[in-house]
Write a protein that holds these residues in place. Structure first.
Motif, PDB file in Angstrom:
ATOM      1  N   TRP A  89      -4.228   9.176  -9.207  1.00  0.00           N
ATOM      2  CA  TRP A  89      -5.545   9.790  -8.482  1.00  0.00           C
ATOM      3  C   TRP A  89      -5.896  11.205  -9.139  1.00  0.00           C
ATOM      4  O   TRP A  89      -6.942  11.614  -9.214  1.00  0.00           O
ATOM      5  CB  TRP A  89      -5.342  10.150  -7.001  1.00  0.00           C
ATOM      6  CG  TRP A  89      -5.114   9.076  -6.072  1.00  0.00           C
ATOM      7  CD1 TRP A  89      -4.186   8.577  -5.327  1.00  0.00           C
ATOM      8  CD2 TRP A  89      -6.450   8.323  -5.629  1.00  0.00           C
ATOM      9  NE1 TRP A  89      -4.513   7.366  -4.592  1.00  0.00           N
ATOM     10  CE2 TRP A  89      -5.987   7.190  -4.827  1.00  0.00           C
ATOM     11  CE3 TRP A  89      -7.924   8.452  -5.933  1.00  0.00           C
ATOM     12  CZ2 TRP A  89      -6.800   6.450  -4.166  1.00  0.00           C
ATOM     13  CZ3 TRP A  89      -8.412   7.612  -5.272  1.00  0.00           C
ATOM     14  CH2 TRP A  89      -8.261   6.575  -4.466  1.00  0.00           C
ATOM     15  N   TYR A 120      -2.222  -2.846  -6.229  1.00  0.00           N
ATOM     16  CA  TYR A 120      -2.841  -1.796  -5.930  1.00  0.00           C
ATOM     17  C   TYR A 120      -3.018  -0.803  -7.283  1.00  0.00           C
ATOM     18  O   TYR A 120      -3.771  -0.170  -7.567  1.00  0.00           O
ATOM     19  CB  TYR A 120      -1.983  -0.934  -5.010  1.00  0.00           C
ATOM     20  CG  TYR A 120      -2.441  -1.396  -3.429  1.00  0.00           C
ATOM     21  CD1 TYR A 120      -3.524  -0.721  -2.979  1.00  0.00           C
ATOM     22  CD2 TYR A 120      -2.077  -2.373  -2.737  1.00  0.00           C
ATOM     23  CE1 TYR A 120      -4.128  -0.881  -1.781  1.00  0.00           C
ATOM     24  CE2 TYR A 120      -2.509  -2.570  -1.754  1.00  0.00           C
ATOM     25  CZ  TYR A 120      -3.309  -1.877  -1.052  1.00  0.00           C
ATOM     26  OH  TYR A 120      -4.092  -2.194   0.207  1.00  0.00           O
ATOM     27  N   SER A 121      -1.674  -0.802  -8.075  1.00  0.00           N
ATOM     28  CA  SER A 121      -1.486   0.499  -8.810  1.00  0.00           C
ATOM     29  C   SER A 121      -2.350  -0.058 -10.119  1.00  0.00           C
ATOM     30  O   SER A 121      -3.019   0.986 -10.879  1.00  0.00           O
ATOM     31  CB  SER A 121      -0.165   0.889  -9.104  1.00  0.00           C
ATOM     32  OG  SER A 121       0.728  -0.209  -8.870  1.00  0.00           O
ATOM     33  N   TYR A 156     -10.820   1.626  -4.286  1.00  0.00           N
ATOM     34  CA  TYR A 156      -9.463   1.656  -3.359  1.00  0.00           C
ATOM     35  C   TYR A 156     -10.108   1.176  -1.993  1.00  0.00           C
ATOM     36  O   TYR A 156      -9.262   0.546  -1.124  1.00  0.00           O
ATOM     37  CB  TYR A 156      -8.846   2.938  -3.400  1.00  0.00           C
ATOM     38  CG  TYR A 156      -7.546   2.972  -3.045  1.00  0.00           C
ATOM     39  CD1 TYR A 156      -6.467   2.563  -3.653  1.00  0.00           C
ATOM     40  CD2 TYR A 156      -7.530   3.571  -1.652  1.00  0.00           C
ATOM     41  CE1 TYR A 156      -4.959   2.632  -2.936  1.00  0.00           C
ATOM     42  CE2 TYR A 156      -6.031   3.625  -1.130  1.00  0.00           C
ATOM     43  CZ  TYR A 156      -4.859   3.396  -1.851  1.00  0.00           C
ATOM     44  OH  TYR A 156      -3.675   3.199  -1.004  1.00  0.00           O
ATOM     45  N   ASP A 202       2.912   1.773  -3.400  1.00  0.00           N
ATOM     46  CA  ASP A 202       1.884   2.058  -4.352  1.00  0.00           C
ATOM     47  C   ASP A 202       1.676   3.808  -4.153  1.00  0.00           C
ATOM     48  O   ASP A 202       1.574   4.475  -5.040  1.00  0.00           O
ATOM     49  CB  ASP A 202       0.726   1.437  -4.241  1.00  0.00           C
ATOM     50  CG  ASP A 202      -0.495   2.092  -5.078  1.00  0.00           C
ATOM     51  OD1 ASP A 202      -0.393   2.120  -6.350  1.00  0.00           O
ATOM     52  OD2 ASP A 202      -1.141   2.778  -4.467  1.00  0.00           O
ATOM     53  N   HIS A 203       1.530   4.214  -2.996  1.00  0.00           N
ATOM     54  CA  HIS A 203       1.277   5.424  -2.633  1.00  0.00           C
ATOM     55  C   HIS A 203       2.355   6.400  -2.900  1.00  0.00           C
ATOM     56  O   HIS A 203       2.154   7.422  -3.307  1.00  0.00           O
ATOM     57  CB  HIS A 203       0.843   5.524  -0.915  1.00  0.00           C
ATOM     58  CG  HIS A 203       0.484   6.858  -0.510  1.00  0.00           C
ATOM     59  ND1 HIS A 203       0.050   7.069   0.819  1.00  0.00           N
ATOM     60  CD2 HIS A 203       0.423   8.184  -0.977  1.00  0.00           C
ATOM     61  CE1 HIS A 203      -0.254   8.380   0.915  1.00  0.00           C
ATOM     62  NE2 HIS A 203      -0.170   8.859  -0.248  1.00  0.00           N
ATOM     63  N   MET A 219     -12.632   5.383  -8.378  1.00  0.00           N
ATOM     64  CA  MET A 219     -11.311   4.743  -7.829  1.00  0.00           C
ATOM     65  C   MET A 219     -11.406   4.747  -6.443  1.00  0.00           C
ATOM     66  O   MET A 219     -11.063   4.028  -5.747  1.00  0.00           O
ATOM     67  CB  MET A 219     -10.052   6.083  -8.201  1.00  0.00           C
ATOM     68  CG  MET A 219      -9.625   6.094  -9.711  1.00  0.00           C
ATOM     69  SD  MET A 219      -8.633   7.310  -9.610  1.00  0.00           S
ATOM     70  CE  MET A 219      -7.064   6.574  -9.099  1.00  0.00           C
ATOM     71  N   GLU A 220     -12.129   5.828  -5.583  1.00  0.00           N
ATOM     72  CA  GLU A 220     -12.029   5.733  -4.283  1.00  0.00           C
ATOM     73  C   GLU A 220     -12.870   4.536  -3.669  1.00  0.00           C
ATOM     74  O   GLU A 220     -12.611   3.786  -2.836  1.00  0.00           O
ATOM     75  CB  GLU A 220     -12.774   6.767  -3.626  1.00  0.00           C
ATOM     76  CG  GLU A 220     -12.522   7.318  -2.307  1.00  0.00           C
ATOM     77  CD  GLU A 220     -12.126   8.904  -2.172  1.00  0.00           C
ATOM     78  OE1 GLU A 220     -12.450   9.443  -1.175  1.00  0.00           O
ATOM     79  OE2 GLU A 220     -11.930   9.580  -3.253  1.00  0.00           O
ATOM     80  N   ASN A 243      -9.918  -2.004   0.083  1.00  0.00           N
ATOM     81  CA  ASN A 243      -8.436  -2.494   0.809  1.00  0.00           C
ATOM     82  C   ASN A 243      -8.529  -2.624   2.226  1.00  0.00           C
ATOM     83  O   ASN A 243      -7.539  -3.314   2.925  1.00  0.00           O
ATOM     84  CB  ASN A 243      -7.293  -1.555   0.341  1.00  0.00           C
ATOM     85  CG  ASN A 243      -7.043  -0.491   1.231  1.00  0.00           C
ATOM     86  OD1 ASN A 243      -7.964   0.243   1.569  1.00  0.00           O
ATOM     87  ND2 ASN A 243      -5.864  -0.095   1.207  1.00  0.00           N
ATOM     88  N   LYS A 272      -5.877   1.005  -9.291  1.00  0.00           N
ATOM     89  CA  LYS A 272      -6.032   2.557  -9.507  1.00  0.00           C
ATOM     90  C   LYS A 272      -5.840   2.884 -11.060  1.00  0.00           C
ATOM     91  O   LYS A 272      -7.088   3.915 -11.343  1.00  0.00           O
ATOM     92  CB  LYS A 272      -5.009   3.130  -8.695  1.00  0.00           C
ATOM     93  CG  LYS A 272      -5.203   3.426  -7.192  1.00  0.00           C
ATOM     94  CD  LYS A 272      -4.113   3.665  -6.396  1.00  0.00           C
ATOM     95  CE  LYS A 272      -3.171   4.953  -6.966  1.00  0.00           C
ATOM     96  NZ  LYS A 272      -2.013   5.200  -6.097  1.00  0.00           N
ATOM     97  N   ASN A 294       0.875  -1.283   0.147  1.00  0.00           N
ATOM     98  CA  ASN A 294      -0.200  -0.077  -0.036  1.00  0.00           C
ATOM     99  C   ASN A 294       0.803   1.334  -0.027  1.00  0.00           C
ATOM    100  O   ASN A 294       0.804   2.151  -0.774  1.00  0.00           O
ATOM    101  CB  ASN A 294      -0.930  -0.257   1.169  1.00  0.00           C
ATOM    102  CG  ASN A 294      -1.958   1.010   1.504  1.00  0.00           C
ATOM    103  OD1 ASN A 294      -1.202   2.130   1.452  1.00  0.00           O
ATOM    104  ND2 ASN A 294      -3.114   0.917   1.463  1.00  0.00           N
TER     105      ASN A 294
END
Lengths: 275, 278
Positions: free
Chosen positions: A96, A172-173, A197, A88-89, A193-194, A200, A176, A85
Motif C-alpha cells: 500500500w 490478495y497480495s 481491493y 495478506d494484511h 489498488m483501493e 473483496n 495488490k 485477507n
C-alpha cells in the motif's frame, strides 16, 4: 546455469524468511511499547467486521436462509474469508505504501540499494500487527459456527483448508502488487489498488446471492471468491472438491506470475522522483 | 445592516479557505473517486443481500420498505454519508500531533471556521462530481420502477437542509474527537472504530425501521440517527410534514449542542496545549 538460478532463488527466499523473522521481532518490540495503539488498531479492524456480523444477525432474524445458506453457514464463510485477507494484511501491507506515497516521495530508492530482491524486501520490512484483529475474529466466527453446523469432516480437510488459505492470501497480495506496481509508471496508484481491493467485499458472502455477471467477475476476473466462498463451501458441504481447492492454487500462481512480471517491468521503467 | 456587514466580512475572510479546499480536492479527485467506487461496491453487495432476503421472506414489503425503497435507501445513504462525513477529527488530530496547530492559532482567524470552510470546498466538488450524477441515476431508477416521475421538490429541498445540518453536526462532533490526538497516537485505528460504530448507530447499515424493536427505540433516542437516517428518510418521503419538522429541529439541537461542546474542549485544550515539535 538454470540450476544455479533456481538455487539462487531459494537462497533469496531463505534470506527473506530470516529477514522476516528479524523484522517481526522488531515490530513485536514496538508492540510492547505502544500497547494501547496496537489494541486500538486491532479493535478497529474487528469492529469494522463486527458491524457486518450484526447486520447478518438482524437479517437472519427475518429469514431462515439466504439462497440456501443458513445463518451459521454464512458466518462460517465470512469467518473463513478473514484468514487469507488477514494474513495478506499482516505480511504484505507495505505494498500500500509503495502505491500511495513511497515512489512519489522518492523513498523507494532505498530498496534499490539493498542486496536483495526489491519485492521481497518491501514485503518483509513491514509487519502489520493490526491484522491480528481480523485473524482473531476469523477464529471466533469459525469456532462459533462449527458448533452449530454438522461439518462433513474428514482429516485431510485441515491441510486442504490451510493450502486454500495460503493460496487465497497470495491471490490478495498478487492483486495488490499488480496494481501497486502501476505506480512505477504513474508515481501513484494507491487509489487503483483501493478500487481493485474493495471488490473483496463481494467475497465475504455466498456468491449464490449475486447475479451471474457479478459471480463471473469475482470468480474469473478479480477472483476474490476463490479466496473464501469456494473453499469454505467445500468444507461445509464437500461440494465440488476439485474446483474448490484447485482453482485458488491455479489462480494464485497465474496472478503471482503476472505480479512478478509487472513489478519487474515497472522497476525497469522506474525513474526516481526524489532529489 | 450591521449584521450583513459582519457576515460579509466573515465570508470575505473565510471564502478563500473554501477556494483552497476546492483546489486541494481537485488534486486528490482520483482518491475520492476510488472511495466512491468502494462505496458503490458496498451498495451492490448490500443490494444483492437484501434481494435474497426479500426473496426468502416471500413478502413484498417489510416494515414499510419494498425492495425498490431499499435500493433507493442504500444509494442515497451512501451519498449522504459521502457528503456529510467530516474528516475534522483527522485533520485536527494531525495538526495537534505535528505541531502545525500553532500556526493556525497565531493567525487572527477562528480555529473552527478555517477547518469548516476548507472542508466545504471539498464537499462542493464532491457534490458536483459524485453526488449529483448518482442522485440523477437514483431518480431514473425510481422513474422506471414506479412508471412515472416521483421526485418531490419540497422533500428534496428539505433533504438538502437536513443534510447541511447533518454535516455541521458531524463536523463539530469530529472536532471534539480530533482532540483525542492529545492522548492517542494511532489516530487511524481510532477513526476506524469511531466510523464503524457511527455507521451502525446512524442507521446507515440497517434502516432503523427494520431493526429489532428495543434496539430501534434506543437508536432513535441517541443523537446519531440524526446523522444519516433523518435526511435519507426525508428524501424518501417517509416522514409526514410535521414529523420532518420535528426531526429537523432535533438535528438543529444537536448541532448547537456539539458546537458548544467543541468550543469548550477547544478552550480547555488550549490552556493545556504544549506543542510538540517546532
Amino acid at each position: 546455469m538454470k540450476k544455479n538460478r533456481i538455487k539462487h532463488f531459494f537462497k533469496e527466499i531463505h534470506r527473506a524468511f530470516r529477514l522476516q523473522r528479524m523484522f517481526a521481532a522488531l515490530h513485536l518490540k514496538k508492540l510492547m511499547e505502544y500497547k494501547v495503539d496496537f489494541t486500538i488498531g486491532a479493535v478497529g479492524f474487528i469492529l469494522e467486521q463486527v458491524i457486518n456480523i450484526a447486520f447478518l444477525t438482524i437479517i437472519f432474524g427475518r429469514v431462515e436462509n439466504l439462497r440456501g445458506w443458513g445463518y451459521y453457514e454464512v458466518l462460517f464463510i465470512y469467518g473463513f474469508s478473514l484468514f487469507p485477507n488477514g494474513l495478506d494484511h499482516l505480511l504484505f501491507d507495505n505494498i500500500w505504501n509503495v502505491g500511495y506515497w513511497m515512489i512519489r516521495k522518492g523513498e523507494f530508492d532505498k530498496y534499490l540499494t539493498r542486496p536483495i530482491n526489491t519485492l521481497l524486501i518491501v514485503t518483509v520490512e513491514e509487519f502489520q500487527l493490526d491484522a491480528f484483529g481480523k485473524l482473531l475474529l476469523g477464529i471466533a466466527l469459525m469456532v462459533t459456527s462449527i458448533r452449530h453446523i454438522d461439518l462433513p469432516f474428514i482429516w485431510y480437510d485441515i491441510p486442504l483448508a490451510l493450502i486454500a488459505i495460503l493460496f487465497g492470501m497470495l491471490i490478495y497480495s498478487s492483486i495488490k502488487t499488480i496494481f501497486g506496481a502501476i505506480a512505477f509508471w504513474t508515481k501513484r496508484s494507491g487509489h487503483l489498488m483501493e478500487v481493485a481491493y474493495n471488490l473483496n467485499q463481494f467475497s465475504q458472502y455466498p456468491v449464490s446471492i449475486y447475479s451471474r455477471a457479478v459471480r463471473g467477475a469475482i470468480t474469473y476476473v478479480i477472483p476474490f471468491a476463490l479466496t473464501s466462498y469456494y473453499p469454505a463451501s467445500y468444507l461445509l458441504r464437500h461440494t465440488r472438491p476439485v474446483f474448490s481447492i484447485l482453482s485458488p492454487a491455479v489462480a494464485a500462481i497465474i496472478l503471482m506470475i503476472i505480479a512478478l512480471i509487472v513489478w519487474h517491468k515497472g522497476l525497469d521503467a522506474y525513474e526516481s522522483a526524489g532529489s | 445592516m450591521h449584521l450583513i456587514k459582519r457576515l460579509k466580512k466573515y465570508l470575505h475572510t473565510y471564502l478563500p479557505f473554501t477556494r483552497a479546499g476546492i483546489q486541494a480536492a481537485m488534486v486528490f479527485r482520483t482518491n475520492f473517486i476510488a472511495w466512491f467506487v468502494g462505496d458503490i461496491v458496498y451498495c451492490l453487495v448490500m443490494y444483492y443481500i437484501w434481494l435474497a432476503v426479500f426473496n426468502a421472506s416471500g413478502e413484498g414489503m417489510m416494515n414499510g420498505f419494498t425492495m425498490t425503497d431499499m435500493t433507493v435507501f442504500l444509494f442515497i445513504t451512501a451519498m449522504t454519508r459521502f457528503l456529510t462525513d467530516s474528516d475534522g477529527s483527522y485533520d485536527v488530530g494531525e495538526e495537534v500531533k505535528d505541531g502545525n496547530i500553532a500556526m493556525r492559532l497565531i493567525k487572527p482567524v477562528s480555529f473552527h471556521s478555517t477547518f469548516l470552510f476548507t472542508e466545504i470546498g471539498w464537499k462542493l466538488l464532491t457534490f458536483g462530481l459524485i453526488f449529483a450524477p448518482v442522485v440523477i441515476g437514483v431518480e431514473i431508477y425510481k422513474y422506471n420502477a414506479y412508471g412515472g416521475f416521483s421526485l418531490d421538490i419540497a422533500a428534496f429541498l428539505l433533504y438538502l437542509v437536513s443534510m447541511i445540518l447533518s454535516y455541521l453536526f458531524s463536523f463539530y462532533m469530529n472536532v471534539c474527537f480530533g482532540f483525542m490526538a492529545f492522548f492517542l497516537k494511532n489516530l487511524w485505528g481510532f477513526n476506524i472504530i469511531k466510523s464503524s460504530i457511527l455507521r451502525f448507530l446512524s442507521g446507515a447499515i440497517v434502516p432503523l425501521a427494520l431493526m429489532p424493536g428495543a434496539l430501534r427505540q434506543v437508536l432513535e433516542w441517541l443523537p446519531f440517527s440524526s446523522l444519516c437516517y433523518t435526511p435519507v428518510m426525508i428524501y424518501m418521503g417517509k416522514y409526514s410534514g410535521s414529523e420532518a419538522a420535528l426531526r429537523l429541529a432535533i438535528q438543529f439541537g444537536w448541532v448547537i449542542g456539539f458546537y458548544l461542546i467543541s468550543k469548550l474542549i477547544l478552550s480547555t485544550a488550549l490552556r493545556h496545549v504544549t506543542v510538540q515539535g517546532g
